[in-house]
Design a protein around this motif. Structure first.
Motif, PDB file in Angstrom:
ATOM      1  N   UNK A 112       0.059 -11.752  -6.158  1.00  0.00           N
ATOM      2  CA  UNK A 112      -0.569 -11.712  -4.830  1.00  0.00           C
ATOM      3  C   UNK A 112      -0.770 -10.271  -4.380  1.00  0.00           C
ATOM      4  N   UNK A 113       0.244  -9.424  -4.559  1.00  0.00           N
ATOM      5  CA  UNK A 113       0.101  -8.009  -4.191  1.00  0.00           C
ATOM      6  C   UNK A 113      -1.028  -7.369  -5.011  1.00  0.00           C
ATOM      7  N   UNK A 114      -1.086  -7.688  -6.306  1.00  0.00           N
ATOM      8  CA  UNK A 114      -2.129  -7.132  -7.166  1.00  0.00           C
ATOM      9  C   UNK A 114      -3.526  -7.541  -6.737  1.00  0.00           C
ATOM     10  N   UNK A 136      -0.016   7.916  -7.389  1.00  0.00           N
ATOM     11  CA  UNK A 136       1.219   7.564  -6.682  1.00  0.00           C
ATOM     12  C   UNK A 136       1.133   6.142  -6.142  1.00  0.00           C
ATOM     13  N   UNK A 137       0.000   5.781  -5.566  1.00  0.00           N
ATOM     14  CA  UNK A 137      -0.194   4.409  -5.090  1.00  0.00           C
ATOM     15  C   UNK A 137      -0.121   3.443  -6.262  1.00  0.00           C
ATOM     16  N   UNK A 170      -3.278   0.338  -8.903  1.00  0.00           N
ATOM     17  CA  UNK A 170      -1.993  -0.277  -8.572  1.00  0.00           C
ATOM     18  C   UNK A 170      -2.065  -1.793  -8.638  1.00  0.00           C
ATOM     19  N   UNK A 171      -3.155  -2.353  -8.138  1.00  0.00           N
ATOM     20  CA  UNK A 171      -3.343  -3.802  -8.217  1.00  0.00           C
ATOM     21  C   UNK A 171      -3.464  -4.277  -9.652  1.00  0.00           C
ATOM     22  N   UNK A 210      -8.645  -6.270  -3.974  1.00  0.00           N
ATOM     23  CA  UNK A 210      -9.644  -6.564  -2.940  1.00  0.00           C
ATOM     24  C   UNK A 210      -9.750  -5.405  -1.951  1.00  0.00           C
ATOM     25  N   UNK A 211      -8.598  -4.869  -1.526  1.00  0.00           N
ATOM     26  CA  UNK A 211      -8.626  -3.723  -0.611  1.00  0.00           C
ATOM     27  C   UNK A 211      -9.315  -2.522  -1.248  1.00  0.00           C
TER      28      UNK A 211
END
Length: 158
Positions: free
Chosen positions: A84-86, A15-16, A109-110, A91-92
């Motif tokens: 940037x979101x990816x 889902x993420x 997701x990234x 990294x997260x």
């Protein structure tokens, strides 16, 4: 019971994985105004039509040029937003989030955000920027993979 927990964890991760690229796309559509594709209409073949619709070629060409410029701006904005979101999600997922299913979701997701950003802007992007960004993403994934493989799995109590 562990199979159900694994399935639950995978479903949250998936889902993420789906939400991150979707958020990047919709967020870009909210921030960047996109113009509708201009329609070229021709005069009616029948002279009985009361209101023949005709747009001069010069007006159509101007609208088409505006549309292409708007589309290019949108693609560029989406490339940077999704990229940037990816990268932040990678990294997260690889370095910050210790919970496995959340980490999995953010990494996937990234990855999909990065893939989406490249698909949207690949033909326009400079080859040097392509190469540098792909090498950077590969290095990030290798370092993250090494870090994740060195983590000790939690011991479950029975």
């Amino acid at each position: 019971m562990p199979v159900l927990v694994t399935l639950r964890n995978l479903s949250i991760g998936f889902a993420i994985m789906i939400l991150l690229p979707t958020i990047a796309y919709v967020g870009t559509r909210v921030a960047v105004k996109e113009v509708a594709y201009p329609e070229q209409t021709y005069p009616a073949k029948s002279s009985k039509q009361l209101f023949p619709i005709h747009k001069p070629a010069s007006e159509y060409d101007a609208e088409l040029a505006a549309y292409k410029a708007s589309q290019s701006n949108f693609q560029k904005a989406y490339f940077y937003t999704s990229g940037i979101i990816g990268l932040l999600a990678l990294i997260l997922g690889a370095f910050v989030i210790p919970i496995p299913f959340l980490s999995f979701g953010f990494i996937m997701g990234g990855t999909f955000c990065l893939i989406g950003s490249y698909f949207m802007y690949w033909d326009i992007l400079n080859n040097i920027i392509k190469l540098i960004s792909l090498i950077f993403a590969l290095i990030l994934l290798i370092i993250g993979g090494i870090r994740l493989s060195q983590e000790k799995p939690a011991i479950s109590k029975k």
